[in-house]
Design a protein around this motif. Structure first.
Motif, mmCIF file in Angstrom:
data_model
loop_
_atom_site.group_PDB
_atom_site.id
_atom_site.type_symbol
_atom_site.label_atom_id
_atom_site.label_comp_id
_atom_site.label_asym_id
_atom_site.label_seq_id
_atom_site.Cartn_x
_atom_site.Cartn_y
_atom_site.Cartn_z
ATOM 1 N N ARG A 1 0.804 -1.211 0.000
ATOM 2 C CA ARG A 1 0.000 0.000 0.000
ATOM 3 C C ARG A 1 0.844 1.270 0.000
ATOM 4 N NH1 ARG A 1 0.206 1.869 5.185
ATOM 5 N NH2 ARG A 1 0.626 0.351 6.838
ATOM 6 N N ARG A 2 2.126 1.152 0.346
ATOM 7 C CA ARG A 2 2.987 2.328 0.356
ATOM 8 C C ARG A 2 3.479 2.715 -1.039
ATOM 9 N NH1 ARG A 2 6.861 1.401 5.694
ATOM 10 N NH2 ARG A 2 5.172 1.452 7.246
ATOM 11 N N SER A 3 3.515 1.754 -1.938
ATOM 12 C CA SER A 3 4.038 2.037 -3.276
ATOM 13 C C SER A 3 3.039 1.751 -4.390
ATOM 14 C CB SER A 3 5.320 1.221 -3.523
ATOM 15 O OG SER A 3 5.047 -0.176 -3.428
ATOM 16 N N GLU A 4 1.879 1.189 -4.040
ATOM 17 C CA GLU A 4 0.885 0.828 -5.044
ATOM 18 C C GLU A 4 -0.487 1.372 -4.659
ATOM 19 O OE1 GLU A 4 1.312 -3.398 -6.655
ATOM 20 O OE2 GLU A 4 2.331 -3.572 -4.711
ATOM 21 N N ASP A 5 -1.319 1.560 -5.670
ATOM 22 C CA ASP A 5 -2.723 1.880 -5.456
ATOM 23 C C ASP A 5 -3.439 0.565 -5.165
ATOM 24 O OD1 ASP A 5 -5.546 2.165 -6.004
ATOM 25 O OD2 ASP A 5 -5.119 4.055 -7.010
ATOM 26 N N VAL A 6 -3.858 0.380 -3.923
ATOM 27 C CA VAL A 6 -4.413 -0.914 -3.511
ATOM 28 C C VAL A 6 -5.631 -1.288 -4.350
ATOM 29 C CG1 VAL A 6 -5.517 -2.184 -1.617
ATOM 30 C CG2 VAL A 6 -3.531 -0.731 -1.163
ATOM 31 N N VAL A 7 -6.552 -0.356 -4.533
ATOM 32 C CA VAL A 7 -7.782 -0.659 -5.270
ATOM 33 C C VAL A 7 -7.466 -1.037 -6.704
ATOM 34 C CG1 VAL A 7 -9.963 0.290 -6.115
ATOM 35 C CG2 VAL A 7 -9.203 0.784 -3.773
ATOM 36 N N ALA A 8 -6.625 -0.275 -7.363
ATOM 37 C CA ALA A 8 -6.288 -0.560 -8.757
ATOM 38 C C ALA A 8 -5.553 -1.889 -8.890
ATOM 39 C CB ALA A 8 -5.439 0.569 -9.329
ATOM 40 N N ALA A 9 -4.621 -2.167 -7.972
ATOM 41 C CA ALA A 9 -3.832 -3.395 -8.052
ATOM 42 C C ALA A 9 -4.693 -4.633 -7.849
ATOM 43 C CB ALA A 9 -2.709 -3.357 -7.017
ATOM 44 N N VAL A 10 -5.613 -4.573 -6.879
ATOM 45 C CA VAL A 10 -6.463 -5.741 -6.615
ATOM 46 C C VAL A 10 -7.471 -5.946 -7.739
ATOM 47 C CG1 VAL A 10 -8.186 -6.717 -5.053
ATOM 48 C CG2 VAL A 10 -6.154 -5.590 -4.120
ATOM 49 N N LYS A 11 -8.021 -4.866 -8.259
ATOM 50 C CA LYS A 11 -8.956 -5.009 -9.379
ATOM 51 C C LYS A 11 -8.259 -5.609 -10.590
ATOM 52 C CE LYS A 11 -12.568 -1.675 -8.288
ATOM 53 N NZ LYS A 11 -13.351 -0.495 -8.752
ATOM 54 N N GLU A 12 -7.031 -5.192 -10.832
ATOM 55 C CA GLU A 12 -6.286 -5.763 -11.958
ATOM 56 C C GLU A 12 -6.011 -7.239 -11.741
ATOM 57 O OE1 GLU A 12 -2.057 -5.183 -14.391
ATOM 58 O OE2 GLU A 12 -2.584 -3.819 -12.742
ATOM 59 N N ALA A 13 -5.644 -7.599 -10.515
ATOM 60 C CA ALA A 13 -5.316 -8.995 -10.211
ATOM 61 C C ALA A 13 -6.528 -9.906 -10.278
ATOM 62 C CB ALA A 13 -4.680 -9.084 -8.827
ATOM 63 N N THR A 14 -7.731 -9.354 -10.056
ATOM 64 C CA THR A 14 -8.945 -10.171 -10.031
ATOM 65 C C THR A 14 -9.822 -9.958 -11.266
ATOM 66 O OG1 THR A 14 -10.130 -8.464 -8.774
ATOM 67 C CG2 THR A 14 -9.000 -10.189 -7.505
#
Length: 322
Positions: free
Chosen positions: A184-197
Motif C-alpha cells: 500500500r505504500r508504493s501501489e494503489d491498492v484498489v487498482a492493483a487488486v482489481k487488476e489482479a482479479t
C-alpha cells in the motif's frame, strides 16, 4: 518472581515496569501456571493505554496469551486471568479454559497460536463461510492477526491477496504463502487488486485495520462478498455506508472472537482440535519473527503498538535464552 506491571495507563514503553513480586494465588476454578512463553498481541498495548474493552484494576501484568506448564507437568495454552497476565514467571488461568499445546509446535509457536488462529478460523469459516476456490484479501497480511488468516486461507484452498505496508512486510507475506502481494505504500491498492482479479474483487476480505483499509474493502468486495471486521489497529473506526452494501449485495460481518468463549465454548474447543490437526499436517505454523528476552518485553509491546513488527513476537521467561 519477576513480572512486568502497569501502575498507570499510558504508552507501554513508559508505563511497563519490571518488578519482583510473589506468584499469584489461584481463585476458585483457577490453576497456577508456570509461563513457558508469552505471545504478544495488540490488545496488550491497548491494555497499557487503558483502551481495551477489558480494563483490569491497577496494577496489572500484561500478556493475554501463553504457553505454560501446569503443576502436574502438562504443556497447555491459556488466556491468563487478568490482572495476572503472562509477562511474569507464573500466572493463573481458568482450568476450564486450558487447551493442550500441539506437539507439532514449540513453546513460542504454541504461544502464538490460540488467539490469532482462533480469530482467523472463526472469521473465515464461521462468519464468512470461506470456500475453496474463492479469493481472500487480508489487510495487514504480515502482522500477527493477518499472518494467521493468510495461512488459514491457503489451507482452505483460497487464492490469497495480502495487503502490506512496506517491502520488508511484502517479503514476509510472500513467505507466508500469499498468491498476490500489494504494498500500500508504493501501489494503489484498489487498482492493483482489481487488476489482479479481473475487476471482480475479493469474495472475502479480512480487516483487522479499519480506517482507510475498510474504505478500500468496500470498493474491492465482490458480488455477494463478505467483509469481516476484526479490529481497528489504525485507530479509526469506520462508518460503513449501508446503502452501498445494499446496492452492491455484500455483507459486513463483525467478529468478537472472545464472545464465543461465553456464548459457545464448545465451538472454541472444537476449533482448537481443528487447528491442532492443521498444525500436525504442517498446513499452519505461527510465524514467530522474534523471540524476545524477558528483559526486553516493554520495548517489544511498544513496537507492536507502533505497528513496526511482523508476524508474531514472543517473550521468553526470565533465564530462557532467545
Amino acid at each position: 518472581m519477576q513480572a512486568w506491571r502497569v501502575r498507570e495507563n499510558g504508552e507501554p514503553g513508559e508505563v511497563m515496569r519490571r518488578e519482583e513480586t510473589g506468584p499469584p494465588v489461584p481463585g476458585p476454578g483457577q490453576v497456577l501456571l508456570k509461563v513457558r512463553a508469552t505471545g504478544l498481541n495488540f490488545p496488550d498495548a491497548l491494555l497499557c493505554r487503558g483502551q481495551y474493552q477489558v480494563r483490569p484494576p491497577l496494577p496489572f501484568t500484561p500478556g493475554v496469551e501463553i504457553c505454560a506448564e501446569t503443576e502436574d507437568g502438562r504443556r497447555v495454552l491459556a488466556t491468563p486471568a487478568l490482572p495476572y497476565g503472562g509477562l511474569a514467571g507464573y500466572t493463573v488461568a481458568d482450568e476450564a479454559g486450558l487447551f493442550s499445546a500441539p506437539d507439532a509446535l514449540d513453546d513460542a509457536e504454541a504461544a502464538a497460536l490460540h488467539i490469532g488462529y482462533q480469530t482467523g478460523w472463526f472469521g473465515l469459516h464461521r462468519r464468512a463461510g470461506l470456500r475453496a476456490g474463492e479469493t481472500l484479501l487480508v489487510h495487514a497480511a504480515a502482522g500477527g492477526v493477518g499472518s494467521a488468516a493468510v495461512q488459514l486461507g491457503k489451507a482452505a484452498g483460497a487464492t490469497v491477496i495480502g495487503v502490506v505496508g512496506g517491502a520488508d512486510k511484502a517479503a514476509v507475506a510472500r513467505e507466508l504463502g500469499c498468491d498476490i502481494v500489494v504494498d500500500r505504500r508504493s501501489e494503489d491498492v484498489v487498482a492493483a487488486v482489481k487488476e489482479a482479479t479481473g475487476g471482480r474483487g475479493a469474495d472475502v476480505i479480512y480487516d483487522p485495520v479499519g480506517g482507510a483499509a475498510y474504505q478500500q474493502s468496500a470498493k474491492l468486495v465482490a458480488f455477494e462478498g463478505r467483509i469481516v471486521v476484526v479490529g481497528f489497529a489504525s485507530g479509526t473506526v469506520p462508518a460503513p455506508a449501508l446503502n452501498h452494501a445494499l446496492v452492491k449485495n455484500y455483507s459486513i460481518l463483525g467478529l468478537h472472537w472472545g464472545l464465543y468463549a461465553v456464548k459457545d465454548p464448545a465451538a472454541v474447543r472444537s476449533c482448537h482440535d481443528t487447528l491442532t490437526e492443521l498444525a500436525a499436517k504442517g498446513l499452519i505454523k505461527p510465524y514467530v519473527s522474534e523471540r524476545v528476552p524477558f528483559a526486553d518485553a516493554a520495548d517489544a509491546v511498544q513496537r507492536i503498538a507502533d505497528g513496526t513488527t511482523t508476524g508474531r513476537v514472543v517473550v521468553l521467561p526470565e533465564g530462557v535464552r532467545a
